[in-house]
Design a protein around this motif. Structure first.
Motif, PDB file in Angstrom:
ATOM      1  N   GLU A 107      73.928  25.828  70.582  1.00 58.10           N
ATOM      2  CA  GLU A 107      72.880  26.189  69.620  1.00 58.10           C
ATOM      3  C   GLU A 107      71.765  26.970  70.308  1.00 58.10           C
ATOM      4  N   GLN A 163      68.796  24.414  66.311  1.00 59.89           N
ATOM      5  CA  GLN A 163      68.896  25.371  65.202  1.00 59.89           C
ATOM      6  C   GLN A 163      67.874  25.052  64.108  1.00 59.89           C
ATOM      7  N   SER A 210      67.651  19.286  65.465  1.00 56.04           N
ATOM      8  CA  SER A 210      68.509  20.144  66.278  1.00 56.04           C
ATOM      9  C   SER A 210      67.757  21.395  66.714  1.00 56.04           C
TER      10      SER A 210
END
Length: 348
Positions: free
Chosen positions: A306, A268, A266
């Protein structure tokens, strides 16, 4: 001139009013007009015609409204200049007629000559620099990824010959890395001199390595490339390729500005593994584009949420577009990214 510099600002970690977006392999196979051109010319033949290569480069900018252009070219283009005989075969990829197998094979590789052998690429860059109203990204193949083609003789899934050379003939391997590193440095410097506004190093297959092997056999050359190009006043992007999430913690000392993420990690988590040292780019699974538009938008919104948590984010795919991707869906996605991020950033 009305110049859209959102991509450059995001690369530098600056605030933007909406997220910039471009797509790897956006100049090409998804466009019906491009496919008509390919009925007459091969990829390498298009690259040798600067006006035509510039036209193909600009197609997605004009049709999709993306915030950056990526030069229509191929990572193998400079390889012919150093003395490698190859073809790009349909449904296969690069096929090398004289694979690298020994120290003597490495020794015969000559320095790249961008002005002499790749003048058509540099002329394409100059045309685009004069005509584009978005930044032009140019690129090179990273040494490991290029080496994998040169040693295997064609695309591979196992990289058995490549890894065998790394383990059994490390002196030959490092000599090859040095020569390919020199090739990349010279080629990228020529690109920027002729009008490139950012560059990306594609290390598409480095994710096939363990972090330990990557740090030993590949990273020193990658670090040298970015160190020797650190004087160039353009954003510098490194894309460590697919399945490369485990390599991200190895990159902390890299003198790059942006790291590209594939869809297996991801945004993040990618930032965490990179210790927040870089802007990030990515990372929609390109094959999600086979799904319905509401599913595509839902996943894109999650990725953007994100990405917008911190400055320094560029929307892209986690790898290149595939030929069957819908141009209409890409246009809708681009419009959605712009509208969704504009509204979200206005509220921050």
């Amino acid at each position: 001139m009305n110049y859209n510099d959102r991509f450059l600002r995001a690369c530098r970690g600056e605030q933007v009013d909406r997220l910039p977006v471009w797509y790897m392999r956006q100049a090409g196979r998804t466009d019906p007009d491009y496919r008509k051109i390919k009925e007459k010319y091969s990829l390498l033949e298009i690259c040798r015609q600067p006006e035509l290569a510039a036209e193909v480069t600009m197609m997605p900018v004009n049709k999709l409204g993306v915030d950056a252009a990526i030069l229509y070219s191929d990572i193998m283009n400079p390889v012919a200049s150093i003395g490698v005989d190859f073809d790009i075969v349909a449904q296969v990829g690069p096929v090398i007629h004289n694979p690298i197998q020994s120290a003597a094979d490495v020794e015969r590789l000559k320095p790249v000559d961008p002005e002499g052998d790749l003048g058509h690429v540099l002329e394409t860059i100059r045309i685009l620099d004069a005509e584009l109203k978005v930044p032009l990204i140019t690129f090179a193949g990273a040494p490991f990824t290029i080496a994998s083609y040169l040693i295997e003789g064609r695309p591979s899934k196992s990289y058995i010959r490549t890894k065998t050379m790394m383990y059994e003939m490390p002196e030959v391997w490092f000599a090859l890395m040095d020569k390919l590193g020199d090739m990349v440095i010279t080629y990228i410097r020529a690109q920027v001199k002729n009008g490139s506004k950012a560059f990306q190093l594609f290390d598409s297959w480095a994710g096939s390595l363990s972090p330990r092997d990557f740090k030993r056999f590949v990273l020193p050359t990658i670090e040298r490339i970015y160190a020797e190009l650190s004087d160039l006043a353009v954003p510098k992007i490194y894309f460590p390729g697919v399945s490369s999430g485990e390599l991200l913690p190895c990159l902390h000392e890299l003198q790059a500005d942006v790291i590209g993420l594939d869809w297996r990690v991801s945004i993040q988590e990618g930032r965490r593994r990179l210790d927040g040292r870089f802007a990030v780019q990515g990372n929609l699974d390109p094959y999600l584009l086979t799904g319905p538009m509401d599913v595509i938008k839902r996943e894109a919104a999650h990725i953007m949420d994100e990405g917008m948590q911190e400055p320094g984010y560029i929307f892209n795919l986690g790898h290149g577009l595939f030929p069957e991707a819908s141009l209409d869906k890409l246009k809708q996605l681009t419009e959605f990214i712009h509208s969704y991020s504009s509204e979200a950033l206005a509220k921050q």
